[in-house]
Scaffold this motif. Structure first.
Motif, PDB file in Angstrom:
ATOM      1  N   ARG A  22       0.815  -1.212   0.000  1.00 18.52           N
ATOM      2  CA  ARG A  22       0.000   0.000   0.000  1.00 18.52           C
ATOM      3  C   ARG A  22       0.847   1.260   0.000  1.00 18.52           C
ATOM      4  O   ARG A  22       1.950   1.276   0.567  1.00 18.52           O
ATOM      5  N   CYS A  23       0.290   2.307  -0.598  1.00 18.19           N
ATOM      6  CA  CYS A  23       1.011   3.571  -0.740  1.00 18.19           C
ATOM      7  C   CYS A  23       0.043   4.737  -0.586  1.00 18.19           C
ATOM      8  O   CYS A  23      -1.030   4.745  -1.200  1.00 18.19           O
ATOM      9  N   SER A  24       0.427   5.708   0.224  1.00 14.80           N
ATOM     10  CA  SER A  24      -0.334   6.949   0.333  1.00 14.80           C
ATOM     11  C   SER A  24       0.527   8.087  -0.185  1.00 14.80           C
ATOM     12  O   SER A  24       1.618   8.327   0.357  1.00 14.80           O
ATOM     13  N   PRO A  25       0.061   8.793  -1.208  1.00 17.00           N
ATOM     14  CA  PRO A  25       0.883   9.853  -1.793  1.00 17.00           C
ATOM     15  C   PRO A  25       0.858  11.119  -0.945  1.00 17.00           C
ATOM     16  O   PRO A  25       0.063  11.227   0.005  1.00 17.00           O
ATOM     17  N   ILE A  26       1.728  12.038  -1.297  1.00 16.19           N
ATOM     18  CA  ILE A  26       1.707  13.355  -0.666  1.00 16.19           C
ATOM     19  C   ILE A  26       0.362  14.016  -0.984  1.00 16.19           C
ATOM     20  O   ILE A  26      -0.162  13.881  -2.105  1.00 16.19           O
ATOM     21  N   SER A  27      -0.174  14.731  -0.004  1.00 17.12           N
ATOM     22  CA  SER A  27      -1.463  15.391  -0.193  1.00 17.12           C
ATOM     23  C   SER A  27      -1.426  16.307  -1.421  1.00 17.12           C
ATOM     24  O   SER A  27      -0.507  17.106  -1.586  1.00 17.12           O
ATOM     25  N   GLY A  28      -2.420  16.140  -2.289  1.00 17.60           N
ATOM     26  CA  GLY A  28      -2.482  16.953  -3.500  1.00 17.60           C
ATOM     27  C   GLY A  28      -1.856  16.297  -4.713  1.00 17.60           C
ATOM     28  O   GLY A  28      -2.041  16.769  -5.843  1.00 17.60           O
ATOM     29  N   HIS A  29      -1.089  15.250  -4.509  1.00 21.91           N
ATOM     30  CA  HIS A  29      -0.485  14.537  -5.635  1.00 21.91           C
ATOM     31  C   HIS A  29      -1.473  13.516  -6.186  1.00 21.91           C
ATOM     32  O   HIS A  29      -2.027  12.709  -5.443  1.00 21.91           O
ATOM     33  N   LYS A  30      -1.637  13.543  -7.514  1.00 21.86           N
ATOM     34  CA  LYS A  30      -2.607  12.659  -8.150  1.00 21.86           C
ATOM     35  C   LYS A  30      -1.951  11.500  -8.899  1.00 21.86           C
ATOM     36  O   LYS A  30      -2.634  10.611  -9.379  1.00 21.86           O
ATOM     37  N   SER A  31      -0.646  11.531  -9.023  1.00 20.68           N
ATOM     38  CA  SER A  31       0.063  10.479  -9.757  1.00 20.68           C
ATOM     39  C   SER A  31       0.850   9.613  -8.791  1.00 20.68           C
ATOM     40  O   SER A  31       1.535  10.117  -7.898  1.00 20.68           O
ATOM     41  N   VAL A  32       0.732   8.314  -8.978  1.00 23.01           N
ATOM     42  CA  VAL A  32       1.498   7.353  -8.178  1.00 23.01           C
ATOM     43  C   VAL A  32       2.177   6.368  -9.123  1.00 23.01           C
ATOM     44  O   VAL A  32       1.549   5.838 -10.042  1.00 23.01           O
ATOM     45  N   SER A  33       3.462   6.147  -8.875  1.00 16.92           N
ATOM     46  CA  SER A  33       4.213   5.161  -9.655  1.00 16.92           C
ATOM     47  C   SER A  33       4.805   4.130  -8.720  1.00 16.92           C
ATOM     48  O   SER A  33       5.104   4.423  -7.556  1.00 16.92           O
ATOM     49  N   TRP A  34       4.978   2.929  -9.236  1.00 17.28           N
ATOM     50  CA  TRP A  34       5.576   1.827  -8.468  1.00 17.28           C
ATOM     51  C   TRP A  34       6.864   1.371  -9.155  1.00 17.28           C
ATOM     52  O   TRP A  34       6.923   1.272 -10.394  1.00 17.28           O
ATOM     53  N   TYR A  35       7.875   1.066  -8.324  1.00 12.60           N
ATOM     54  CA  TYR A  35       9.154   0.592  -8.809  1.00 12.60           C
ATOM     55  C   TYR A  35       9.580  -0.629  -7.992  1.00 12.60           C
ATOM     56  O   TYR A  35       9.280  -0.722  -6.799  1.00 12.60           O
ATOM     57  N   GLN A  36      10.308  -1.517  -8.642  1.00 17.20           N
ATOM     58  CA  GLN A  36      10.925  -2.670  -7.963  1.00 17.20           C
ATOM     59  C   GLN A  36      12.436  -2.463  -7.947  1.00 17.20           C
ATOM     60  O   GLN A  36      13.040  -2.203  -8.993  1.00 17.20           O
ATOM     61  N   GLN A  37      13.035  -2.555  -6.775  1.00 15.72           N
ATOM     62  CA  GLN A  37      14.494  -2.421  -6.678  1.00 15.72           C
ATOM     63  C   GLN A  37      15.074  -3.699  -6.092  1.00 15.72           C
ATOM     64  O   GLN A  37      14.998  -3.944  -4.878  1.00 15.72           O
ATOM     65  N   VAL A  38      15.644  -4.501  -6.945  1.00 19.74           N
ATOM     66  CA  VAL A  38      16.334  -5.715  -6.509  1.00 19.74           C
ATOM     67  C   VAL A  38      17.682  -5.321  -5.932  1.00 19.74           C
ATOM     68  O   VAL A  38      18.314  -4.365  -6.396  1.00 19.74           O
ATOM     69  N   LEU A  39      18.138  -6.054  -4.944  1.00 17.62           N
ATOM     70  CA  LEU A  39      19.390  -5.742  -4.263  1.00 17.62           C
ATOM     71  C   LEU A  39      20.541  -5.578  -5.261  1.00 17.62           C
ATOM     72  O   LEU A  39      20.766  -6.435  -6.115  1.00 17.62           O
ATOM     73  N   GLY A  40      21.220  -4.451  -5.170  1.00 16.00           N
ATOM     74  CA  GLY A  40      22.361  -4.206  -6.041  1.00 16.00           C
ATOM     75  C   GLY A  40      22.009  -3.630  -7.405  1.00 16.00           C
ATOM     76  O   GLY A  40      22.890  -3.463  -8.251  1.00 16.00           O
ATOM     77  N   GLN A  41      20.737  -3.333  -7.627  1.00 15.55           N
ATOM     78  CA  GLN A  41      20.284  -2.787  -8.907  1.00 15.55           C
ATOM     79  C   GLN A  41      19.585  -1.449  -8.696  1.00 15.55           C
ATOM     80  O   GLN A  41      19.217  -1.096  -7.573  1.00 15.55           O
TER      81      GLN A  41
END
Lengths: 114, 114
Positions: A22-41
Motif C-alpha cells: 500500500r502507498c499513500s501519496p503526498i497530499s495533492g499529488h494525483k500520480s502514483v508510480s511503483w518501482y521494484q528495486q532488486v538488491l544491487g540494482q
C-alpha cells in the motif's frame, strides 16, 4: 506535510502466495508510480497511475497488478510469488503525470519471498 | 527505449576532496535527466534534474551536473564531499514525450573516507 508513506515496511511470504502493498501519496499529488528495486540494482518501473487510470506499465508479468483509489492512494498486488520477486518496492508520487515532474519516493516495502 | 550506464559501481573518496560520478545514457528520443540519492534503508531523493536551458544544473547539498548532448553524458560533481554524502547515487532518464517511466542506472556507491 507528510511525505509518501508505504505499508508494511517489511513482509515475508512464501512462494506461490499473494501480497498487497500500500502507498499513500503526498497530499495533492494525483500520480502514483511503483518501482521494484532488486538488491544491487537500480529501481525498475512497474506502473504509473494518474486519476485512477493506468498511464504506463513496465516489462513485468501479469502477476503484477495495481489500482488507485479516489483518494489517490494505491495498492500493488503480486500473485503467485516467486523467489525473484524479493526486492524493495518503492512508491513515488507526483503532482502531475508529465515526465518532467519530480517524483517523491516513499521509504519502500521490503518483500522477502522464501 | 532508453538506457543508463553508470561507469563506476563504487567510488571511494577522502573527505573534503572533489568527486565526479559518471553517467552516460542512450535514447532515440529527447529525454529529461535526473540524479537521485539513496541513503541506507531509505527511499530515493531528487538531487537535481535537467529539463532544458543551461547545461550546468545545480542541485541540493552542493551537487551539480553538466549535460553534454554530444557525449550523451550527465556527470555529477561536488567540489568538496562530507561524510554525510556517503550514499548510493542513481542517474536516471525519462522520455520527454511520455508518462513518468523513469529508467535508472545501476547506481554508484559513494564512500567518503574520514
Amino acid at each position: 506535510d507528510a511525505g509518501v508513506t508505504q505499508s508494511p515496511t517489511h513482509l515475508i511470504k512464501t512462494r506461490g502466495q499473494q501480497v498487497t502493498l500500500r502507498c499513500s501519496p503526498i497530499s495533492g499529488h494525483k500520480s502514483v508510480s511503483w518501482y521494484q528495486q532488486v538488491l544491487g540494482q537500480g529501481p525498475q518501473f512497474i506502473f504509473q497511475y494518474y486519476e485512477k487510470e493506468e498511464r504506463g506499465r513496465g516489462n513485468f508479468p501479469d502477476r503484477f497488478s495495481a489500482r488507485q483509489f479516489p483518494n489517490y492512494s494505491s495498492e500493488l498486488n503480486v500473485n503467485a510469488l516467486l523467489l525473484g520477486d524479493s526486492a524493495l518496492y518503492l512508491c513515488a508520487s507526483s503532482p502531475g503525470t508529465g515526465s518532467y515532474n519530480e517524483q517523491f519516493f516513499g521509504p519502500g516495502t521490503r518483500l522477502t519471498v522464501l | 527505449a532508453q538506457s543508463v550506464t553508470q561507469l563506476d559501481s563504487q567510488v571511494p573518496v577522502f573527505e573534503e576532496a572533489p568527486v565526479e560520478l559518471r553517467c552516460n545514457y542512450s535514447s532515440s528520443v529527447s529525454v529529461y535527466l535526473f540524479w537521485y540519492v539513496q541513503y541506507p534503508n531509505q527511499g530515493l531523493q531528487l538531487l537535481l534534474k535537467y529539463l532544458s536551458g543551461s547545461t550546468l544544473v545545480k542541485g541540493i547539498n552542493g551537487f551539480e551536473a553538466e549535460f553534454n548532448k554530444s557525449q550523451t553524458s550527465f556527470h555529477l560533481r561536488k567540489p568538496s564531499v562530507h561524510i554525510s554524502d556517503t550514499a548510493e547515487y542513481f542517474c536516471a532518464v525519462s522520455d520527454r514525450r511520455g508518462y513518468q517511466k523513469v529508467t535508472f542506472g545501476i547506481g554508484t556507491k559513494l564512500q567518503v573516507i574520514p
